[in-house]
Structures are given as C-alpha cells and as structure tokens.
Motif scaffolding. Structure first.
Motif, PDB file in Angstrom:
ATOM      1  N   PRO A 226       0.789  -1.240   0.000  1.00  0.00           N
ATOM      2  CA  PRO A 226       0.000   0.000   0.000  1.00  0.00           C
ATOM      3  C   PRO A 226       0.818   1.286   0.000  1.00  0.00           C
ATOM      4  O   PRO A 226       0.301   2.342  -0.348  1.00  0.00           O
ATOM      5  N   TRP A 227       2.113   1.227   0.380  1.00  0.00           N
ATOM      6  CA  TRP A 227       2.873   2.476   0.537  1.00  0.00           C
ATOM      7  C   TRP A 227       3.079   3.223  -0.770  1.00  0.00           C
ATOM      8  O   TRP A 227       3.195   4.446  -0.780  1.00  0.00           O
ATOM      9  N   GLY A 228       3.109   2.505  -1.868  1.00  0.00           N
ATOM     10  CA  GLY A 228       3.279   3.156  -3.158  1.00  0.00           C
ATOM     11  C   GLY A 228       2.094   4.017  -3.547  1.00  0.00           C
ATOM     12  O   GLY A 228       2.209   4.866  -4.440  1.00  0.00           O
ATOM     13  N   VAL A 229       0.956   3.806  -2.890  1.00  0.00           N
ATOM     14  CA  VAL A 229      -0.241   4.614  -3.130  1.00  0.00           C
ATOM     15  C   VAL A 229      -0.477   5.607  -1.991  1.00  0.00           C
ATOM     16  O   VAL A 229      -0.724   6.797  -2.222  1.00  0.00           O
ATOM     17  N   LEU A 230      -0.374   5.138  -0.755  1.00  0.00           N
ATOM     18  CA  LEU A 230      -0.721   5.969   0.396  1.00  0.00           C
ATOM     19  C   LEU A 230       0.234   7.144   0.587  1.00  0.00           C
ATOM     20  O   LEU A 230      -0.202   8.269   0.841  1.00  0.00           O
ATOM     21  N   VAL A 231       1.528   6.900   0.468  1.00  0.00           N
ATOM     22  CA  VAL A 231       2.501   7.969   0.737  1.00  0.00           C
ATOM     23  C   VAL A 231       2.371   9.120  -0.258  1.00  0.00           C
ATOM     24  O   VAL A 231       2.223  10.276   0.149  1.00  0.00           O
ATOM     25  N   PRO A 232       2.412   8.884  -1.579  1.00  0.00           N
ATOM     26  CA  PRO A 232       2.246  10.025  -2.500  1.00  0.00           C
ATOM     27  C   PRO A 232       0.876  10.681  -2.399  1.00  0.00           C
ATOM     28  O   PRO A 232       0.759  11.909  -2.526  1.00  0.00           O
ATOM     29  N   ALA A 233      -0.167   9.880  -2.155  1.00  0.00           N
ATOM     30  CA  ALA A 233      -1.510  10.462  -2.028  1.00  0.00           C
ATOM     31  C   ALA A 233      -1.598  11.370  -0.806  1.00  0.00           C
ATOM     32  O   ALA A 233      -2.153  12.476  -0.874  1.00  0.00           O
ATOM     33  N   LEU A 234      -1.046  10.946   0.324  1.00  0.00           N
ATOM     34  CA  LEU A 234      -1.063  11.761   1.528  1.00  0.00           C
ATOM     35  C   LEU A 234      -0.228  13.025   1.362  1.00  0.00           C
ATOM     36  O   LEU A 234      -0.580  14.086   1.896  1.00  0.00           O
ATOM     37  N   LEU A 235       0.864  12.949   0.621  1.00  0.00           N
ATOM     38  CA  LEU A 235       1.692  14.135   0.386  1.00  0.00           C
ATOM     39  C   LEU A 235       0.947  15.161  -0.460  1.00  0.00           C
ATOM     40  O   LEU A 235       1.022  16.371  -0.202  1.00  0.00           O
ATOM     41  N   ILE A 236       0.197  14.703  -1.468  1.00  0.00           N
ATOM     42  CA  ILE A 236      -0.601  15.626  -2.287  1.00  0.00           C
ATOM     43  C   ILE A 236      -1.698  16.267  -1.449  1.00  0.00           C
ATOM     44  O   ILE A 236      -1.953  17.477  -1.531  1.00  0.00           O
ATOM     45  N   VAL A 237      -2.365  15.468  -0.609  1.00  0.00           N
ATOM     46  CA  VAL A 237      -3.425  15.999   0.260  1.00  0.00           C
ATOM     47  C   VAL A 237      -2.853  17.008   1.253  1.00  0.00           C
ATOM     48  O   VAL A 237      -3.422  18.087   1.475  1.00  0.00           O
ATOM     49  N   ALA A 238      -1.716  16.671   1.863  1.00  0.00           N
ATOM     50  CA  ALA A 238      -1.097  17.590   2.829  1.00  0.00           C
ATOM     51  C   ALA A 238      -0.681  18.895   2.160  1.00  0.00           C
ATOM     52  O   ALA A 238      -0.833  19.974   2.735  1.00  0.00           O
ATOM     53  N   LEU A 239      -0.180  18.808   0.943  1.00  0.00           N
ATOM     54  CA  LEU A 239       0.214  20.016   0.208  1.00  0.00           C
ATOM     55  C   LEU A 239      -0.989  20.907  -0.055  1.00  0.00           C
ATOM     56  O   LEU A 239      -0.935  22.129   0.155  1.00  0.00           O
ATOM     57  N   SER A 240      -2.098  20.323  -0.483  1.00  0.00           N
ATOM     58  CA  SER A 240      -3.295  21.106  -0.789  1.00  0.00           C
ATOM     59  C   SER A 240      -3.918  21.699   0.465  1.00  0.00           C
ATOM     60  O   SER A 240      -4.228  22.899   0.510  1.00  0.00           O
ATOM     61  N   VAL A 241      -4.104  20.886   1.496  1.00  0.00           N
ATOM     62  CA  VAL A 241      -4.722  21.371   2.735  1.00  0.00           C
ATOM     63  C   VAL A 241      -3.826  22.403   3.410  1.00  0.00           C
ATOM     64  O   VAL A 241      -4.307  23.427   3.922  1.00  0.00           O
ATOM     65  N   GLY A 242      -2.516  22.158   3.425  1.00  0.00           N
ATOM     66  CA  GLY A 242      -1.592  23.108   4.044  1.00  0.00           C
ATOM     67  C   GLY A 242      -1.622  24.463   3.370  1.00  0.00           C
ATOM     68  O   GLY A 242      -1.624  25.509   4.036  1.00  0.00           O
ATOM     69  N   LEU A 243      -1.671  24.483   2.047  1.00  0.00           N
ATOM     70  CA  LEU A 243      -1.747  25.744   1.315  1.00  0.00           C
ATOM     71  C   LEU A 243      -3.037  26.486   1.637  1.00  0.00           C
ATOM     72  O   LEU A 243      -3.041  27.705   1.851  1.00  0.00           O
ATOM     73  N   ASN A 244      -4.145  25.756   1.673  1.00  0.00           N
ATOM     74  CA  ASN A 244      -5.432  26.387   1.992  1.00  0.00           C
ATOM     75  C   ASN A 244      -5.408  27.016   3.371  1.00  0.00           C
ATOM     76  O   ASN A 244      -5.834  28.164   3.560  1.00  0.00           O
ATOM     77  N   LEU A 245      -4.949  26.275   4.366  1.00  0.00           N
ATOM     78  CA  LEU A 245      -4.913  26.789   5.736  1.00  0.00           C
ATOM     79  C   LEU A 245      -3.950  27.952   5.871  1.00  0.00           C
ATOM     80  O   LEU A 245      -4.229  28.930   6.580  1.00  0.00           O
ATOM     81  N   LEU A 246      -2.812  27.870   5.188  1.00  0.00           N
ATOM     82  CA  LEU A 246      -1.818  28.933   5.283  1.00  0.00           C
ATOM     83  C   LEU A 246      -2.332  30.239   4.690  1.00  0.00           C
ATOM     84  O   LEU A 246      -2.228  31.305   5.314  1.00  0.00           O
ATOM     85  N   PHE A 247      -2.910  30.180   3.517  1.00  0.00           N
ATOM     86  CA  PHE A 247      -3.419  31.395   2.891  1.00  0.00           C
ATOM     87  C   PHE A 247      -4.642  31.927   3.631  1.00  0.00           C
ATOM     88  O   PHE A 247      -4.831  33.140   3.728  1.00  0.00           O
ATOM     89  N   ASP A 248      -5.466  31.018   4.160  1.00  0.00           N
ATOM     90  CA  ASP A 248      -6.625  31.466   4.919  1.00  0.00           C
ATOM     91  C   ASP A 248      -6.197  32.163   6.202  1.00  0.00           C
ATOM     92  O   ASP A 248      -6.745  33.208   6.578  1.00  0.00           O
ATOM     93  N   GLY A 249      -5.187  31.596   6.874  1.00  0.00           N
ATOM     94  CA  GLY A 249      -4.675  32.254   8.077  1.00  0.00           C
ATOM     95  C   GLY A 249      -4.030  33.590   7.800  1.00  0.00           C
ATOM     96  O   GLY A 249      -4.195  34.559   8.544  1.00  0.00           O
ATOM     97  N   THR A 250      -3.290  33.666   6.677  1.00  0.00           N
ATOM     98  CA  THR A 250      -2.667  34.937   6.299  1.00  0.00           C
ATOM     99  C   THR A 250      -3.709  35.992   5.987  1.00  0.00           C
ATOM    100  O   THR A 250      -3.594  37.158   6.393  1.00  0.00           O
ATOM    101  N   ARG A 251      -4.772  35.596   5.288  1.00  0.00           N
ATOM    102  CA  ARG A 251      -5.831  36.542   4.953  1.00  0.00           C
ATOM    103  C   ARG A 251      -6.543  37.049   6.202  1.00  0.00           C
ATOM    104  O   ARG A 251      -6.844  38.223   6.331  1.00  0.00           O
ATOM    105  N   ARG A 252      -6.808  36.125   7.141  1.00  0.00           N
ATOM    106  CA  ARG A 252      -7.472  36.543   8.388  1.00  0.00           C
ATOM    107  C   ARG A 252      -6.579  37.476   9.191  1.00  0.00           C
ATOM    108  O   ARG A 252      -7.057  38.449   9.797  1.00  0.00           O
ATOM    109  N   SER A 253      -5.275  37.198   9.211  1.00  0.00           N
ATOM    110  CA  SER A 253      -4.360  38.064   9.953  1.00  0.00           C
ATOM    111  C   SER A 253      -4.303  39.468   9.358  1.00  0.00           C
ATOM    112  O   SER A 253      -4.311  40.474  10.075  1.00  0.00           O
ATOM    113  N   ARG A 254      -4.300  39.546   8.027  1.00  0.00           N
ATOM    114  CA  ARG A 254      -4.291  40.855   7.371  1.00  0.00           C
ATOM    115  C   ARG A 254      -5.594  41.585   7.610  1.00  0.00           C
ATOM    116  O   ARG A 254      -5.605  42.799   7.782  1.00  0.00           O
TER     117      ARG A 254
END
Length: 258
Positions: A226-254
């Motif tokens: 399963p690692w050949g599927v789970l690891v890259p899939a989780l990295l893509i999800v973490a990249l997308s969710v992290g970007l959303n949260l980061l920009f949302d937090g930056t916008r709220r702070s501004r």
C-alpha cells in the motif's frame, strides 16, 4: 492556529518535493513488483518506492506554481485593462472569449489541449494556466471595477494623474488583498489539475517520477504493497490542505490588522 497547522502540513511535502531529488541517490537494481525488500517496498515495475517519492514531487509543485504565476501575470493586467477602459467594444472583445473558455469543463479542456500539444512540463504549465485564466481575469475585473468607481479615482483624474498611475498605482495596489485571497484557492486548483493530468497520463509518461502517476500505477497492487499509493496520495493531500490553511490564516491576519 490555522496558520501554524497549515505551515506544518505544507513544509513536509514541500521539503520532500524541492530537496528530495538531492537525496534520492543513484538508482538501484529493480526488484520484484510490489515487493517489500526496501524501506517502503517496490512499485509496479520493481523500483524503490522511497526513491520515487523523493523524485516525484518536484514536477507537481513546480508546474502548479509556474502555472499559477502565469495565470496571474496574464489575467490580472487583462482584468485591470477591461475594468479601466471606457470603450465597451474593447471590454467585450477581451472578455467574451474568456467566457467561452469558462463554459468548458476544466477536465475536458485539460484532456483536449494536452492531447494536441507535445507532452512535457511546459505543456502542462500552459494548459493549467489557460484553464485558470478566465476566472482570474473576471475576479480581477470585478475587484478593479469597484475600486475604479471610488471618488478617489475621479479626484486623481481631475488632478491630471496619468492612466498608468491611476490603474497600477492605485487600483492595482488596492486589489492586492482580493488577489491574495484568491491565490491560495488558485494554487490548490492548479495542484489538483496537475495531479489529475498525471493520474490520467496526460502529458507525462506512464512510468514518470511523479506522485500522481505513482498513485495511478500502483493502485493495482494496493493490498499487496500500500505504501506506493498511500505515501504520494497523503503528500498531495497535505500540500493542498496546508496551502489552503496557510493562505486562509494569512488573509485573516491581514484582515484583523486592518
């Protein structure tokens, strides 16, 4: 809280994507498909999964960032020009073709354009940028129209300020907060399109070093390795969710700062 969590989620896939190729090392002899001989096992053609993870993120990240930058570099001046012009025919001439592009589903356009263009990262950058261009241009136009209607713009015109100073010095600068709020969504959308293209094999080779390609090609052996599927899939999800949260937090702070 969101800013911190987004930064943590973003750092891991971003570091692997950018620095991973430096630590991937030389390729090792291939083993059995979906084997368990190495750290994360082997993929569908017997390659080391961990090495493919280290190599597979740079394309996703760099193509998505380059496509987003190209979209804003073209779409923002275009939206600003249509909002500032006093010629209706010019507004119609520039915006109506973009409305036609907006009516075509993004996945369909991705497949059609990539099918007739030569495969490669530059093709994906151009296609993803073209898909996002209509929305960025319309958002920029809507934001610029509201700013251009303010009394300050009329005062600047009566004072003899040049068109370039009014358009870019005042309207363009006042649009930054709106564009920043849209930037996070746009980068995530670009990552989605790049990953979808790679998953479908559009513009990339079937055995390319790419996270989305790994998910597609290794899913047949999901229950064996399963690692050949789970690891890259989780990295893509973490990249997308992290970007959303980061920009949302930056916008709220501004927003709170203002």
């Amino acid at each position: 809280m969101r800013w911190g969590l987004g930064g943590v989620l973003l750092c891991v896939p971003l570091l692997i994507a950018l620095a991973g190729p430096w630590f991937a090392g030389e390729p090792v002899p291939r083993g059995a498909s979906f084997g368990s001989g190495s750290f994360l096992g082997t993929d569908f053609v017997g390659r080391d999964v961990w090495r493919q993870v280290l190599l597979g993120g740079r394309t996703v990240v760099m193509v998505a960032l380059a496509a987003t930058a190209l979209t804003f570099l073209v779409g923002t001046p275009l939206g600003l020009l249509t909002a500032m012009t006093r010629r209706r025919w010019l507004d119609e001439l520039l915006m109506r073709p973009l409305d036609l592009l907006l009516a075509i589903p993004s996945l369909l356009m991705l497949i059609l354009l990539a099918a007739v263009a030569p495969p490669g990262p530059l093709t994906l950058v151009a296609v993803v940028a073209l898909i996002g261009l209509p929305e960025v241009a319309r958002i920029s136009r809507a934001a610029a129209l509201e700013i251009a209607a303010r009394p300050a713009m009329e005062a600047m015109r009566l004072q003899g300020e040049s068109w370039w100073r009014r358009a870019f010095g005042y309207v363009g600068r006042s649009m930054l907060r709106t564009l920043l709020a849209d930037l996070g969504v746009r980068v995530v959308g670009a990552i989605y399109l790049v990953a979808t293209a790679s998953f479908l094999g559009v513009g990339v080779s079937p055995d390319a070093d790419d996270w989305a390609v790994m998910v597609d090609r290794n899913r047949t052996g999901m229950f064996l390795q399963p690692w050949g599927v789970l690891v890259p899939a989780l990295l893509i999800v973490a990249l997308s969710v992290g970007l959303n949260l980061l920009f949302d937090g930056t916008r709220r702070s501004r927003g709170e700062a203002t």
